[in-house]
Write an enzyme that holds these catalytic residues in place. Structure first.
Site, PDB file in Angstrom:
ATOM      1  N   HIS A 283       0.823  -1.202   0.000  1.00  0.00           N
ATOM      2  CA  HIS A 283       0.000   0.000   0.000  1.00  0.00           C
ATOM      3  C   HIS A 283       0.852   1.246   0.000  1.00  0.00           C
ATOM      4  O   HIS A 283       1.990   1.232   0.445  1.00  0.00           O
ATOM      5  CB  HIS A 283      -1.079   0.018   1.067  1.00  0.00           C
ATOM      6  CG  HIS A 283      -0.643  -0.243   2.455  1.00  0.00           C
ATOM      7  ND1 HIS A 283      -0.067   0.713   3.235  1.00  0.00           N
ATOM      8  CD2 HIS A 283      -0.731  -1.350   3.219  1.00  0.00           C
ATOM      9  CE1 HIS A 283       0.181   0.204   4.417  1.00  0.00           C
ATOM     10  NE2 HIS A 283      -0.197  -1.049   4.437  1.00  0.00           N
ATOM     11  N   HIS A 326       7.245   1.892  11.103  1.00  0.00           N
ATOM     12  CA  HIS A 326       8.123   2.893  10.504  1.00  0.00           C
ATOM     13  C   HIS A 326       8.621   3.927  11.504  1.00  0.00           C
ATOM     14  O   HIS A 326       8.171   3.996  12.643  1.00  0.00           O
ATOM     15  CB  HIS A 326       7.446   3.557   9.292  1.00  0.00           C
ATOM     16  CG  HIS A 326       6.450   4.617   9.614  1.00  0.00           C
ATOM     17  ND1 HIS A 326       6.394   5.827   8.961  1.00  0.00           N
ATOM     18  CD2 HIS A 326       5.469   4.670  10.526  1.00  0.00           C
ATOM     19  CE1 HIS A 326       5.423   6.548   9.441  1.00  0.00           C
ATOM     20  NE2 HIS A 326       4.833   5.892  10.388  1.00  0.00           N
ATOM     21  N   GLU A 332       3.749  12.974  14.055  1.00  0.00           N
ATOM     22  CA  GLU A 332       2.376  12.572  13.763  1.00  0.00           C
ATOM     23  C   GLU A 332       1.517  12.615  15.021  1.00  0.00           C
ATOM     24  O   GLU A 332       1.725  11.829  15.934  1.00  0.00           O
ATOM     25  CB  GLU A 332       2.362  11.139  13.222  1.00  0.00           C
ATOM     26  CG  GLU A 332       3.325  10.888  12.068  1.00  0.00           C
ATOM     27  CD  GLU A 332       3.390   9.406  11.675  1.00  0.00           C
ATOM     28  OE1 GLU A 332       2.675   8.588  12.281  1.00  0.00           O
ATOM     29  OE2 GLU A 332       4.161   9.082  10.770  1.00  0.00           O
ATOM     30  N   HIS A 356       3.222  10.287  17.799  1.00  0.00           N
ATOM     31  CA  HIS A 356       4.461   9.607  17.430  1.00  0.00           C
ATOM     32  C   HIS A 356       5.371  10.667  16.844  1.00  0.00           C
ATOM     33  O   HIS A 356       5.183  11.112  15.719  1.00  0.00           O
ATOM     34  CB  HIS A 356       4.164   8.454  16.465  1.00  0.00           C
ATOM     35  CG  HIS A 356       3.218   7.454  17.072  1.00  0.00           C
ATOM     36  ND1 HIS A 356       1.928   7.302  16.651  1.00  0.00           N
ATOM     37  CD2 HIS A 356       3.382   6.618  18.113  1.00  0.00           C
ATOM     38  CE1 HIS A 356       1.332   6.392  17.416  1.00  0.00           C
ATOM     39  NE2 HIS A 356       2.190   5.954  18.302  1.00  0.00           N
ATOM     40  N   HIS A 362       7.117   3.349  15.431  1.00  0.00           N
ATOM     41  CA  HIS A 362       5.772   2.946  15.851  1.00  0.00           C
ATOM     42  C   HIS A 362       5.187   2.007  14.803  1.00  0.00           C
ATOM     43  O   HIS A 362       5.776   1.796  13.750  1.00  0.00           O
ATOM     44  CB  HIS A 362       4.875   4.166  16.082  1.00  0.00           C
ATOM     45  CG  HIS A 362       4.823   5.116  14.929  1.00  0.00           C
ATOM     46  ND1 HIS A 362       5.828   6.036  14.679  1.00  0.00           N
ATOM     47  CD2 HIS A 362       3.921   5.287  13.937  1.00  0.00           C
ATOM     48  CE1 HIS A 362       5.524   6.734  13.601  1.00  0.00           C
ATOM     49  NE2 HIS A 362       4.370   6.290  13.123  1.00  0.00           N
TER      50      HIS A 362
HETATM   51 FE   LIG Z   1       3.290   6.861  11.406  1.00  0.00          FE
END
Ligand SMILES: [Fe+2]
Length: 433
Positions: A283, A326, A332, A356, A362
């Site tokens: 994705h 990642h 974020e 994050h 995370h």
């Molecule tokens: Fe993320």
């Protein structure tokens, strides 16, 4: 009126809007002509934004002398609390409503700040807890435009340029400098605000996707002109360089009878967002879900992206379908509007948030990892889910409120504890199942 950033014209009384010019010697109805500039006069044509207002009194009559006031829970960057560690993966339960009377201004609770309000870069993330309407009280932020994401309860924003009613699953943008009053339609109301100190939000370029899908311009709606001709002692609160000020006037400042231009408040129904995704395998990066982006000086590196994770089909073959693990140069902050988020079925609940921060790893917890690794990959609809992300190129600093008063989940960091090594030197790996 439809269209993101369109050039609108609207009048609440017939003939109030001058035609063919901006500054007639004498405006109809005895109105004053006034320009509200949202960009520098000389901004490039495709970014230039301004609105001409025809109003009962000019804005200079809507302020008097200013006094500084304290709004202790609304913080601005840079705000680095020496006793707070912003390095860490954080998650919060919904912030409970207060017994106190809290307005749009006093009910704002800053969770994080990023960048620098003085040089107009970065943002702040807030939660609003509104239990009472503003009465004969008005507000504007000279520092920022506000992106409002309701999660519970309906609000009415009576602005200089018209009225916006807003409910969960919708968002609104209140431009920098626009005066408004916020009323509770059914309360209490809770939601999220992204305060953008920098360049305005715009629709992201779609690249090879083409002219349609994601957020479509026509689904953004700006209000028609609506004015108040009301005499009442009124208080105007102004946020300017992170400081709050009050000033008193004897009438409503919402006195714009007609206006034209492209600098205006706007609302958007998130249910109109058309998500794009993978249709065979893998994705794309989550940027595929960007609703709005506020650019910084670095191409492709947003001051803020507003990203939406809503209902969608998952059809990818031989693919680990949840968001992958990642680490990100961007930071974020997520909020849950309703339902269940697929990377973490528990703990991230409607009204809750997570952070994050820059370069902190995370990803899915063990339950989500195992489910995604072993489940039959039939086409599957992710239903009952709507979360969002305020993503910024700047590290986000927690406020003392976020670290000490808000319901932080101390055990959140443990959600990755039960992830184990499946490596035993064989290509098949080592699995209990
Ligand atoms: Fe993320």
């Amino acid at each position: 009126m439809p269209g993101f950033g369109n050039d609108f014209e609207t009048e609440a009384l017939p003939g109030a809007l001058p035609q063919g010019m901006n500054s007639p010697q004498k405006c109809a109805y005895g109105l004053y002509g006034e320009q509200l500039s949202g960009t520098a006069f000389t901004a490039p044509a495709h970014q230039n934004e301004r609105t001409w207002c025809y109003r009962i009194r000019p804005s200079v009559k809507h302020t008097g002398r200013f006094s500084r006031i304290d709004v202790p829970y609304w913080k601005s960057a840079p705000h680095v609390d020496p006793d707070v560690a912003s390095l860490g993966q954080y998650r919060w339960d919904p912030i409970p409503h207060s017994e106190e009377d809290l307005t749009w201004v006093t009910g704002m609770r800053t969770m994080t700040t990023a960048g620098d309000v003085y040089t107009q870069v970065g943002m702040a993330a807030h939660v609003y807890l509104v239990t009472t309407s503003m009465e004969d009280e008005y507000f504007y932020s000279a520092d920022s435009e506000l992106l409002v994401v309701p999660q519970e309860g309906r609000l009415r924003f009576s602005t200089e340029l018209g009225v916006i009613e807003l409910e969960p699953k919708e968002i609104a943008i209140l431009p920098r400098g626009l005066v408004y009053r916020v009323e509770l339609l059914d309360g209490p109301a809770r939601g999220f605000v992204c305060e953008n100190y920098g360049q305005k939000f715009e629709l992201p370029g779609r690249g090879p996707i083409g002219a349609n899908c994601m957020a479509n311009s026509r689904d953004f709606k700006s209000p028609v002109a609506a004015f108040e001709d009301r005499t009442a002692r009124s208080r105007v609160v102004i946020k300017w360089q992170g400081q709050f000020h009050e000033t008193f006037i004897d009438h409503s400042p919402l006195d714009v009878v007609a206006w034209h231009g492209n600098y205006a408040p706007v609302k958007y129904d998130l249910r109109n967002y058309c998500p794009i995704g993978a249709i065979l395998f893998d994705h794309p990066d989550p940027s595929i879900f960007t609703v709005l982006t506020a650019p910084s000086g670095v191409p492709g590196t947003a001051n803020i992206d507003f990203v939406l994770f809503r209902e969608r089909w998952m059809t990818m073959e031989d693919t680990f379908r949840p968001p992958w693990y990642h680490k990100n140069v961007m930071s974020e902050l997520m909020g849950n509007i309703y339902g269940e988020y697929d990377a973490k079925p528990q703990g991230f609940v409607p009204g809750g948030m997570s952070l994050h921060n820059m370069m902190l790893p995370h990803g899915p917890d063990n339950d989500a990892f195992e489910k995604a690794t072993f489940s039959e990959l039939a086409p599957q609809k992710l239903d009952n889910t709507m979360s969002f992300m305020f993503e910024t190129r700047f590290p986000q600093h927690l406020t003392g409120f976020a670290a000490n008063e808000a319901p932080i989940q101390d055990e959140y960091i443990d959600c990755w504890d039960s992830l184990e090594s499946h490596f035993d030197g064989t290509p098949e790996g080592k699995w209990d199942k």
